[in-house]
Design a protein around this motif. Structure first.
Motif, PDB file in Angstrom:
ATOM      1  N   ILE A   1     -10.643  26.576  60.812  1.00  0.00           N
ATOM      2  CA  ILE A   1     -12.062  26.818  61.057  1.00  0.00           C
ATOM      3  C   ILE A   1     -12.247  26.852  62.568  1.00  0.00           C
ATOM      4  N   SER A   2     -12.738  27.962  63.071  1.00  0.00           N
ATOM      5  CA  SER A   2     -13.011  28.098  64.495  1.00  0.00           C
ATOM      6  C   SER A   2     -14.494  27.824  64.708  1.00  0.00           C
ATOM      7  N   THR A   3     -14.799  26.917  65.616  1.00  0.00           N
ATOM      8  CA  THR A   3     -16.207  26.647  65.944  1.00  0.00           C
ATOM      9  C   THR A   3     -16.491  27.024  67.394  1.00  0.00           C
ATOM     10  N   SER A   4     -15.663  27.914  67.954  1.00  0.00           N
ATOM     11  CA  SER A   4     -15.885  28.405  69.312  1.00  0.00           C
ATOM     12  C   SER A   4     -17.080  29.362  69.303  1.00  0.00           C
ATOM     13  N   ALA A   5     -17.263  30.104  70.366  1.00  0.00           N
ATOM     14  CA  ALA A   5     -18.393  31.043  70.466  1.00  0.00           C
ATOM     15  C   ALA A   5     -18.398  32.044  69.317  1.00  0.00           C
ATOM     16  N   THR A   6     -17.214  32.435  68.828  1.00  0.00           N
ATOM     17  CA  THR A   6     -17.130  33.338  67.678  1.00  0.00           C
ATOM     18  C   THR A   6     -16.630  32.528  66.485  1.00  0.00           C
ATOM     19  N   ARG A   7     -17.526  31.777  65.902  1.00  0.00           N
ATOM     20  CA  ARG A   7     -17.211  30.844  64.826  1.00  0.00           C
ATOM     21  C   ARG A   7     -16.808  31.572  63.554  1.00  0.00           C
ATOM     22  N   GLY A   8     -16.002  30.890  62.721  1.00  0.00           N
ATOM     23  CA  GLY A   8     -15.646  31.447  61.426  1.00  0.00           C
ATOM     24  C   GLY A   8     -14.303  30.933  60.942  1.00  0.00           C
ATOM     25  N   LEU A   9     -13.894  31.413  59.786  1.00  0.00           N
ATOM     26  CA  LEU A   9     -12.553  31.139  59.283  1.00  0.00           C
ATOM     27  C   LEU A   9     -11.587  32.031  60.052  1.00  0.00           C
ATOM     28  N   GLU A  10     -10.410  31.501  60.370  1.00  0.00           N
ATOM     29  CA  GLU A  10      -9.461  32.263  61.179  1.00  0.00           C
ATOM     30  C   GLU A  10      -8.051  32.131  60.625  1.00  0.00           C
ATOM     31  N   PHE A  11      -7.334  33.257  60.593  1.00  0.00           N
ATOM     32  CA  PHE A  11      -5.923  33.305  60.224  1.00  0.00           C
ATOM     33  C   PHE A  11      -5.178  33.967  61.370  1.00  0.00           C
ATOM     34  N   THR A  12      -4.142  33.284  61.878  1.00  0.00           N
ATOM     35  CA  THR A  12      -3.360  33.783  63.005  1.00  0.00           C
ATOM     36  C   THR A  12      -1.877  33.655  62.684  1.00  0.00           C
ATOM     37  N   VAL A  13      -1.098  34.688  63.032  1.00  0.00           N
ATOM     38  CA  VAL A  13       0.352  34.677  62.834  1.00  0.00           C
ATOM     39  C   VAL A  13       1.010  34.993  64.175  1.00  0.00           C
ATOM     40  N   ASP A  14       2.075  34.250  64.505  1.00  0.00           N
ATOM     41  CA  ASP A  14       2.759  34.392  65.782  1.00  0.00           C
ATOM     42  C   ASP A  14       3.732  35.567  65.780  1.00  0.00           C
ATOM     43  N   TYR A  15       3.516  36.478  66.716  1.00  0.00           N
ATOM     44  CA  TYR A  15       4.422  37.609  66.979  1.00  0.00           C
ATOM     45  C   TYR A  15       4.849  37.540  68.434  1.00  0.00           C
ATOM     46  N   ASP A  16       5.980  38.162  68.785  1.00  0.00           N
ATOM     47  CA  ASP A  16       6.512  38.013  70.138  1.00  0.00           C
ATOM     48  C   ASP A  16       5.715  38.737  71.218  1.00  0.00           C
ATOM     49  N   THR A  17       4.904  39.733  70.863  1.00  0.00           N
ATOM     50  CA  THR A  17       4.114  40.441  71.869  1.00  0.00           C
ATOM     51  C   THR A  17       2.628  40.137  71.727  1.00  0.00           C
ATOM     52  N   THR A  18       2.045  40.455  70.582  1.00  0.00           N
ATOM     53  CA  THR A  18       0.625  40.199  70.320  1.00  0.00           C
ATOM     54  C   THR A  18       0.495  39.604  68.931  1.00  0.00           C
ATOM     55  N   ASP A  19      -0.208  38.474  68.820  1.00  0.00           N
ATOM     56  CA  ASP A  19      -0.378  37.793  67.535  1.00  0.00           C
ATOM     57  C   ASP A  19      -1.333  38.544  66.617  1.00  0.00           C
ATOM     58  N   LEU A  20      -1.088  38.445  65.319  1.00  0.00           N
ATOM     59  CA  LEU A  20      -2.034  38.899  64.314  1.00  0.00           C
ATOM     60  C   LEU A  20      -3.178  37.889  64.303  1.00  0.00           C
ATOM     61  N   LEU A  21      -4.421  38.342  64.373  1.00  0.00           N
ATOM     62  CA  LEU A  21      -5.577  37.441  64.419  1.00  0.00           C
ATOM     63  C   LEU A  21      -6.731  38.058  63.654  1.00  0.00           C
ATOM     64  N   VAL A  22      -7.247  37.309  62.681  1.00  0.00           N
ATOM     65  CA  VAL A  22      -8.411  37.741  61.923  1.00  0.00           C
ATOM     66  C   VAL A  22      -9.373  36.558  61.873  1.00  0.00           C
ATOM     67  N   ARG A  23     -10.620  36.776  62.337  1.00  0.00           N
ATOM     68  CA  ARG A  23     -11.639  35.730  62.314  1.00  0.00           C
ATOM     69  C   ARG A  23     -12.917  36.297  61.704  1.00  0.00           C
ATOM     70  N   THR A  24     -13.453  35.568  60.736  1.00  0.00           N
ATOM     71  CA  THR A  24     -14.704  35.995  60.116  1.00  0.00           C
ATOM     72  C   THR A  24     -15.849  35.836  61.099  1.00  0.00           C
ATOM     73  N   SER A  25     -16.970  36.452  60.793  1.00  0.00           N
ATOM     74  CA  SER A  25     -18.144  36.301  61.652  1.00  0.00           C
ATOM     75  C   SER A  25     -18.750  34.913  61.471  1.00  0.00           C
ATOM     76  N   ASN A  26     -19.664  34.594  62.335  1.00  0.00           N
ATOM     77  CA  ASN A  26     -20.340  33.304  62.365  1.00  0.00           C
ATOM     78  C   ASN A  26     -20.981  32.941  61.029  1.00  0.00           C
ATOM     79  N   SER A  27     -21.453  33.914  60.297  1.00  0.00           N
ATOM     80  CA  SER A  27     -22.165  33.652  59.040  1.00  0.00           C
ATOM     81  C   SER A  27     -21.227  33.229  57.908  1.00  0.00           C
ATOM     82  N   VAL A  28     -19.922  33.215  58.152  1.00  0.00           N
ATOM     83  CA  VAL A  28     -18.964  32.920  57.095  1.00  0.00           C
ATOM     84  C   VAL A  28     -18.234  31.601  57.374  1.00  0.00           C
ATOM     85  N   LEU A  29     -18.957  30.638  57.866  1.00  0.00           N
ATOM     86  CA  LEU A  29     -18.386  29.331  58.138  1.00  0.00           C
ATOM     87  C   LEU A  29     -18.671  28.412  56.959  1.00  0.00           C
ATOM     88  N   PRO A  30     -17.680  27.661  56.471  1.00  0.00           N
ATOM     89  CA  PRO A  30     -17.946  26.736  55.371  1.00  0.00           C
ATOM     90  C   PRO A  30     -19.059  25.752  55.731  1.00  0.00           C
TER      91      PRO A  30
END
Length: 181
Positions: free
Chosen positions: A57-86
């Protein structure tokens, strides 16, 4: 409970799905871990996985559920909008599916069986995925950085991990108490 053929069943999963019931407490810290299979970068941003992936759960300026995967150049990152916070103090079913690709559009998230359609960040990965064999699978807590803990505060129940992408009707069935075959 998590079922698998030992702890290595969760190493370097390709396509997979995760589902659980959450009831977070109020005042959740930014980067509150729901589940992760990664080391955490204590020298830099604690929200970036090293050698693995994080669902949080990200509660930074762009709050939401977040899924991140580590890659050697640029990580995969998906974060829902603020309205989709539990919502604090309310049981909600959360789920995500990932097909194992670098394409951020192939990460799907669900709240209470309904597909999330509003995202603040969708960043596809570039490069090679880094192995997650070394890190442990951790539910709800990250203990590496005690000065800035990222532990989930609240309840988590009925955790399920599947080694394939579940379809929307299967996610809805999970929320209703049925397991896909």
């Amino acid at each position: 409970s998590l079922n698998g053929n030992g702890l290595t069943s969760f190493d370097n999963l390709g396509a997979f799905s995760f589902a659980a019931w959450l009831s977070p407490n109020s005042g959740i810290a930014n980067g509150a871990r729901i589940i992760q299979k990664s080391r955490v970068n204590v020298a830099g941003s604690e929200n970036i996985p090293l050698e693995g992936w994080i669902f949080m759960i990200s509660t930074s300026a762009t709050r939401g559920l977040e899924f991140t995967v580590d890659y050697d150049t640029t990580d995969l990152l998906v974060r829902t909008s603020n309205s989709v916070l539990p919502i604090a103090g309310v049981w909600q079913h959360v789920a995500f599916t990932w097909d194992g690709s670098t394409n951020a559009n192939n990460v799907k998230m669900y709240i209470n069986g309904v597909p999330v359609t509003s995202f603040s960040v969708t960043q596809s990965a570039v490069g090679s995925r880094l192995s997650d064999v070394t890190p442990f699978l951790i539910v709800g807590h990250e203990t590496v950085n005690v000065s800035n803990p990222r532990g989930y505060r609240g309840n988590i129940d009925e955790i399920q991990i599947f080694n394939r992408v579940l379809n929307p009707s299967e996610i809805k069935a999970l929320m209703s108490g049925f397991s896909p075959t």
